[in-house]
Design an enzyme around this catalytic site. Structure first.
Site, PDB file in Angstrom:
ATOM      1  N   ASN A 107      13.387 -69.339  13.184  1.00  0.00           N
ATOM      2  CA  ASN A 107      13.597 -69.435  11.538  1.00  0.00           C
ATOM      3  C   ASN A 107      12.210 -68.705  11.074  1.00  0.00           C
ATOM      4  O   ASN A 107      11.005 -69.506  11.268  1.00  0.00           O
ATOM      5  CB  ASN A 107      13.802 -70.808  11.211  1.00  0.00           C
ATOM      6  N   LYS A 122      11.066 -68.067   8.330  1.00  0.00           N
ATOM      7  CA  LYS A 122      10.561 -68.643   7.196  1.00  0.00           C
ATOM      8  C   LYS A 122      10.050 -67.476   6.154  1.00  0.00           C
ATOM      9  O   LYS A 122      10.518 -66.356   6.434  1.00  0.00           O
ATOM     10  CB  LYS A 122       9.769 -69.951   7.130  1.00  0.00           C
ATOM     11  N   HIS A 147      18.346 -76.556   4.776  1.00  0.00           N
ATOM     12  CA  HIS A 147      17.074 -76.357   5.562  1.00  0.00           C
ATOM     13  C   HIS A 147      16.209 -77.538   4.629  1.00  0.00           C
ATOM     14  O   HIS A 147      16.023 -77.401   3.445  1.00  0.00           O
ATOM     15  CB  HIS A 147      16.263 -75.275   5.509  1.00  0.00           C
ATOM     16  N   GLU A 151      13.071 -77.539   3.771  1.00  0.00           N
ATOM     17  CA  GLU A 151      12.311 -76.975   2.607  1.00  0.00           C
ATOM     18  C   GLU A 151      12.939 -76.398   1.513  1.00  0.00           C
ATOM     19  O   GLU A 151      12.432 -76.699   0.493  1.00  0.00           O
ATOM     20  CB  GLU A 151      11.492 -75.612   3.468  1.00  0.00           C
ATOM     21  N   GLU A 190      16.799 -81.904  12.148  1.00  0.00           N
ATOM     22  CA  GLU A 190      15.488 -81.646  12.142  1.00  0.00           C
ATOM     23  C   GLU A 190      14.924 -82.706  11.139  1.00  0.00           C
ATOM     24  O   GLU A 190      14.671 -82.713  10.066  1.00  0.00           O
ATOM     25  CB  GLU A 190      15.053 -80.317  11.142  1.00  0.00           C
ATOM     26  N   GLY A 207       6.874 -78.252  11.605  1.00  0.00           N
ATOM     27  CA  GLY A 207       5.784 -77.780  11.087  1.00  0.00           C
ATOM     28  C   GLY A 207       4.395 -78.605  11.218  1.00  0.00           C
ATOM     29  O   GLY A 207       3.168 -78.428  11.177  1.00  0.00           O
ATOM     30  N   SER A 225       8.958 -78.592  15.565  1.00  0.00           N
ATOM     31  CA  SER A 225       7.766 -78.516  16.485  1.00  0.00           C
ATOM     32  C   SER A 225       8.187 -78.383  18.086  1.00  0.00           C
ATOM     33  O   SER A 225       7.612 -78.726  18.889  1.00  0.00           O
ATOM     34  CB  SER A 225       6.665 -79.659  16.220  1.00  0.00           C
TER      35      SER A 225
HETATM   36  P1  PGA Z   1       8.868 -75.980  13.290  1.00  0.00           P
HETATM   37  O1  PGA Z   1       9.730 -75.491  12.286  1.00  0.00           O
HETATM   38  O2  PGA Z   1       9.324 -75.296  14.621  1.00  0.00           O
HETATM   39  O3  PGA Z   1       7.719 -74.826  12.722  1.00  0.00           O
HETATM   40  O4  PGA Z   1       8.542 -77.302  13.174  1.00  0.00           O
HETATM   41  C1  PGA Z   1      11.335 -75.891  12.439  1.00  0.00           C
HETATM   42  C2  PGA Z   1      12.072 -75.417  11.420  1.00  0.00           C
HETATM   43  O5  PGA Z   1      11.789 -75.760  10.015  1.00  0.00           O
HETATM   44  O6  PGA Z   1      13.330 -75.033  11.406  1.00  0.00           O
END
Ligand code: PGA
Length: 248
Positions: free
Chosen positions: A9, A11, A94, A96, A166, A172, A211
């Site tokens: 992803n 982003k 997601h 976010e 998640e 993140g 992560s």
């Molecule tokens: P990350 O993001 O691996 O940077 O923690 C995962 C995600 O948001 O899909």
């Protein structure tokens, strides 16, 4: 045996040329028969990346999809548009999107349905915040997020989807759920689905996100109910992303 999948992803990162370079570098590390690897890229670059991934094992996905089919929805991207740009997958819900852009369980369910209408496989992202985990409501949150989709789309629709667990507190942040913590929730998700359809529960891919890095991927993916990963930060580097894919 469920086919595992590792999805990147990206982003809102990178430029057109960086995206093209990244996709090319990922493909260079794959073999002809490889499957179960995809990247979800910024929508304005979908066509550019489509040209790169065409006829390669690397599949393409959108990071979101509209909750309506078409019409006056400024800024949204329809499932049909994603399909036209060569997408196999679309992320829906997601965290976010849920946190910053107001996606609700209902709108996520509608996005899920719109994706499937166009033959796009929705990747349904669910997971609890730190506050929810600490107040012991993780399973209740998972139930609500999952049931909203089952209610609107029907249990059979899950057969053609991917579920991404998640935990919001692990995205993140560099904090990963322990292998056991992740497995516990994955198992719970599968049990909830099994209560409605054992066959779908046995076959649906449930991937972990939050992560995941080359160093922890192998242990996470070894858990019995974890069928791969949704990778944010580490998917922006071809070497890391390929190492995670090879950890499957
Ligand atoms: P990350 O993001 O691996 O940077 O923690 C995962 C995600 O948001 O899909």
């Amino acid at each position: 045996m469920r086919q595992s999948i590792v999805m990147g992803n990206w982003k809102m990162n990178g430029s057109r040329s960086e995206g093209i370079e990244l996709a090319n570098a990922i493909i260079a590390g794959l073999n002809d028969g490889d499957k179960g690897i995809a990247v979800c890229v910024p929508s304005v670059y979908l066509s550019d990346i489509e040209a790169v991934v065409k006829n390669t094992p690397l599949a393409l996905g959108g990071q979101n999809v509209a909750d309506h089919e078409s019409g006056a929805y400024t800024g949204e991207i329809s499932a049909f548009m994603l399909k036209e740009c060569g997408c196999t997958y679309a992320l829906v819900g997601h965290s976010e999107r849920r946190t910053y852009y107001g996606d609700t369980n209902e709108s996520v369910a509608a996005r899920f349905c719109q994706a499937q209408k166009e033959g796009i496989i929705p990747v349904l992202c669910i997971g609890e915040t730190l506050e929810e985990r600490e107040s012991d409501t993780t399973f209740a949150v998972i139930d609500e997020q999952l049931n909203a989709v089952i209610h609107m789309a029907g249990i059979d629709a899950l057969a053609n989807s991917v579920i991404a667990y998640e935990p919001v507190w692990a995205i993140g942040t560099g904090k990963t759920a322990s292998d056991e913590q992740a497995q516990e929730v994955h198992k719970y998700i599968r049990q909830q689905i099994a209560a409605k359809s054992q066959a779908i529960a046995d076959n649906v891919q449930i991937v972990y996100g939050g992560s995941v890095k080359p160093g922890n991927a192998k242990a996470i993916f070894a858990m019995p109910d974890i069928d791969g990963g949704l990778i944010g930060g580490a998917s922006l580097d071809a070497t890391s992303f390929l190492a995670i894919y090879k950890a499957i």
